[in-house]
Enzyme design. Structure first.
Site, PDB file in Angstrom:
ATOM      1  CB  ALA A  65      -0.874  -0.010   1.245  1.00  0.00           C
ATOM      2  N   GLY A 109       0.697  -5.120   0.841  1.00  0.00           N
ATOM      3  CA  GLY A 109      -0.454  -5.193  -0.054  1.00  0.00           C
ATOM      4  C   GLY A 109      -0.113  -5.784  -1.414  1.00  0.00           C
ATOM      5  CD  GLU A 112      -2.237  -7.817   2.676  1.00  0.00           C
ATOM      6  OE1 GLU A 112      -1.993  -6.632   2.363  1.00  0.00           O
ATOM      7  OE2 GLU A 112      -2.769  -8.133   3.747  1.00  0.00           O
ATOM      8  CD  GLU A 132       1.621  -5.690   5.590  1.00  0.00           C
ATOM      9  OE1 GLU A 132       2.496  -6.548   5.846  1.00  0.00           O
ATOM     10  OE2 GLU A 132       0.812  -5.800   4.644  1.00  0.00           O
TER      11      GLU A 132
HETATM   12  C1  HXC Z   1       5.044   4.516  -0.790  1.00  0.00           C
HETATM   13  C2  HXC Z   1       7.008   3.644  -1.545  1.00  0.00           C
HETATM   14  C3  HXC Z   1       6.655   2.364  -1.064  1.00  0.00           C
HETATM   15  C4  HXC Z   1       5.397   2.225  -0.418  1.00  0.00           C
HETATM   16  C5  HXC Z   1       8.591   2.231  -1.975  1.00  0.00           C
HETATM   17  N1  HXC Z   1       8.207   3.506  -2.088  1.00  0.00           N
HETATM   18  N2  HXC Z   1       7.667   1.508  -1.327  1.00  0.00           N
HETATM   19  N3  HXC Z   1       6.205   4.697  -1.412  1.00  0.00           N
HETATM   20  N4  HXC Z   1       4.628   3.327  -0.305  1.00  0.00           N
HETATM   21  N5  HXC Z   1       4.938   1.051   0.036  1.00  0.00           N
HETATM   22  C6  HXC Z   1       8.944   4.603  -2.719  1.00  0.00           C
HETATM   23  C7  HXC Z   1      10.087   5.109  -1.845  1.00  0.00           C
HETATM   24  O1  HXC Z   1       9.613   6.009  -0.889  1.00  0.00           O
HETATM   25  C8  HXC Z   1      10.974   5.749  -2.873  1.00  0.00           C
HETATM   26  O2  HXC Z   1      10.460   7.008  -3.224  1.00  0.00           O
HETATM   27  C9  HXC Z   1      10.814   4.855  -4.097  1.00  0.00           C
HETATM   28  O3  HXC Z   1       9.584   4.165  -3.895  1.00  0.00           O
HETATM   29  C10 HXC Z   1      11.929   3.815  -4.210  1.00  0.00           C
HETATM   30  O4  HXC Z   1      12.005   3.114  -2.990  1.00  0.00           O
HETATM   31  P1  HXC Z   1      13.384   2.903  -2.189  1.00  0.00           P
HETATM   32  O5  HXC Z   1      13.013   2.597  -0.784  1.00  0.00           O
HETATM   33  O6  HXC Z   1      14.296   4.050  -2.407  1.00  0.00           O
HETATM   34  O7  HXC Z   1      13.966   1.624  -2.949  1.00  0.00           O
HETATM   35  P2  HXC Z   1      14.916   0.505  -2.352  1.00  0.00           P
HETATM   36  O8  HXC Z   1      15.998   1.116  -1.513  1.00  0.00           O
HETATM   37  O9  HXC Z   1      15.310  -0.325  -3.530  1.00  0.00           O
HETATM   38  O10 HXC Z   1      14.008  -0.356  -1.369  1.00  0.00           O
HETATM   39  C11 HXC Z   1      12.933  -1.111  -1.889  1.00  0.00           C
HETATM   40  C12 HXC Z   1      11.989  -1.586  -0.722  1.00  0.00           C
HETATM   41  C13 HXC Z   1      11.575  -0.355   0.113  1.00  0.00           C
HETATM   42  C14 HXC Z   1      12.731  -2.599   0.151  1.00  0.00           C
HETATM   43  C15 HXC Z   1      10.797  -2.273  -1.375  1.00  0.00           C
HETATM   44  O11 HXC Z   1      11.086   0.684  -0.763  1.00  0.00           O
HETATM   45  C16 HXC Z   1      10.506  -0.654   1.116  1.00  0.00           C
HETATM   46  O12 HXC Z   1      10.778  -1.202   2.172  1.00  0.00           O
HETATM   47  N6  HXC Z   1       9.272  -0.210   0.839  1.00  0.00           N
HETATM   48  C17 HXC Z   1       8.153  -0.358   1.757  1.00  0.00           C
HETATM   49  C18 HXC Z   1       7.667  -1.795   1.771  1.00  0.00           C
HETATM   50  C19 HXC Z   1       6.525  -1.956   2.765  1.00  0.00           C
HETATM   51  O13 HXC Z   1       6.672  -1.656   3.960  1.00  0.00           O
HETATM   52  N7  HXC Z   1       5.347  -2.412   2.296  1.00  0.00           N
HETATM   53  C20 HXC Z   1       4.181  -2.555   3.104  1.00  0.00           C
HETATM   54  C21 HXC Z   1       3.350  -1.279   3.046  1.00  0.00           C
HETATM   55  S1  HXC Z   1       1.951  -1.357   4.125  1.00  0.00           S
HETATM   56  P3  HXC Z   1      11.323   8.370  -3.029  1.00  0.00           P
HETATM   57  O14 HXC Z   1      10.366   9.434  -3.438  1.00  0.00           O
HETATM   58  O15 HXC Z   1      11.743   8.411  -1.625  1.00  0.00           O
HETATM   59  O16 HXC Z   1      12.470   8.179  -3.991  1.00  0.00           O
HETATM   60  C22 HXC Z   1       0.827  -2.320   3.321  1.00  0.00           C
HETATM   61  C23 HXC Z   1      -0.429  -2.534   4.062  1.00  0.00           C
HETATM   62  C24 HXC Z   1      -1.493  -3.088   3.166  1.00  0.00           C
HETATM   63  O17 HXC Z   1       1.039  -2.784   2.259  1.00  0.00           O
HETATM   64  C25 HXC Z   1      -2.801  -3.022   3.862  1.00  0.00           C
HETATM   65  C26 HXC Z   1      -3.917  -2.942   2.874  1.00  0.00           C
HETATM   66  C27 HXC Z   1      -5.243  -2.936   3.521  1.00  0.00           C
END
Ligand code: HXC
Length: 258
Positions: A65, A109, A112, A132
């Protein structure tokens, strides 16, 4: 509807949806999930489509998400709007066969949504996880429910509680993905599978999908009885007559898909 966060195309009887927010690793913002739901609704009502492939980029299927959008949400707005029910669930509710072709990150997500598809074909670079817990929440789009059904309680707990990622090999061993292919072959492998599925009788494929999904809801004897009734009903279709006649006549079947 002109899409900004996904790309949609049709190849024969296969619909392809590509998540396309490279600047955010395909994070599932409201605009994207709204467009995804819209594209699926169109494929659902299009009689020429027999199967859909949902994919992302080489680096990310979807990194979850959109955390920057989620960050400012509060309980009441999430509860009242329930965006997940309105848009995300359209993947789980999609009645035709749908394959997730996953390369790179399928996190939160993203994992998911992939699990809402009927099966997952993974590239060898795929990484799955439910991180998460690192954000102070738990999975909210089926992760705690679909993951233990897809893999095991032990692995689901491991992934959801530690927030670690698993690679494609571990995901295949665990039963989350149906097969692994080289990264460059991912889309063609998914398209091959989708074309094969789309060449079958669409109503029979849809009933098969429905029956397998029912196995997660029903007890065994009820499920088997339900399966038998649906099997019997398939003898009211032209495609059953055609499929069996084609076998007897040693020729390829020409399904009408209705
Ligand atoms: C918003 C995101 C994002 C996310 C990445 N980005 N994941 N933005 N939401 N989930 C953005 C970063 O902010 C960054 O933007 C750009 O994408 C590149 O990401 P980096 O982190 O610089 O890349 P990298 O170092 O290669 O790392 C990749 C990664 C990391 C390991 C996937 O981005 C990460 O940990 N992302 C979050 C993963 C996560 O926690 N997912 C769960 C989300 S909660 P900028 O502008 O800074 O360059 C969820 C709940 C669902 O999914 C519930 C539904 C009901």
């Amino acid at each position: 509807m002109g899409y900004k966060t996904i790309q949609v195309k049709t190849e024969g009887r296969v619909g392809v949806i590509t998540l396309d927010r490279p600047e955010a690793l395909n994070a599932l913002c409201d605009a994207l999930t709204t467009e995804l739901a819209d594209a699926l609704a169109k494929f659902e009502s299009d009689g020429e489509i027999g199967c859909v492939v949902l994919t992302g980029s080489k680096k990310a299927f979807a990194a979850g998400a959109d955390i920057k959008e989620l960050q400012s949400q509060d309980f009441v707005s999430l509860y009242m709007d329930d965006p997940f029910e309105k848009t995300w669930e359209s993947v789980a509710r999609f009645r035709k066969p749908i394959i997730a072709a996953v390369s790179g990150y399928a996190l939160g997500g993203g994992c998911e949504i992939a699990m809402m598809c009927d099966f997952i074909i993974a590239s060898e670079t795929a990484k799955f996880g439910q991180p998460e817990i690192n954000l102070g929440v738990m999975p909210g789009a089926g992760g705690t429910q679909r993951l233990p059904r897809a893999i095991s309680k032990a692995k689901a707990m491991d992934l959801c509680l530690t927030g670690r990622m698993m690679d494609a090999k571990e995901a295949e061993r665990a039963g989350l993905v149906s097969r692994i292919v080289p990264a460059d072959d991912l889309l063609s492998a998914a398209m091959d599978a989708a074309e094969t599925i789309a060449s079958k009788s669409l109503p029979i494929a849809m009933m098969t999908k429905e029956a397998i999904n029912r196995s997660f809801e029903l007890g065994l004897s009820e499920g088997v009885r339900w399966e038998r009734r649906v099997f019997q009903s398939q003898f009211a279709t032209e495609d059953q007559s055609e499929g069996m006649a084609a076998f007897a006549e040693k020729r390829a079947a020409h399904f009408k898909h209705k």
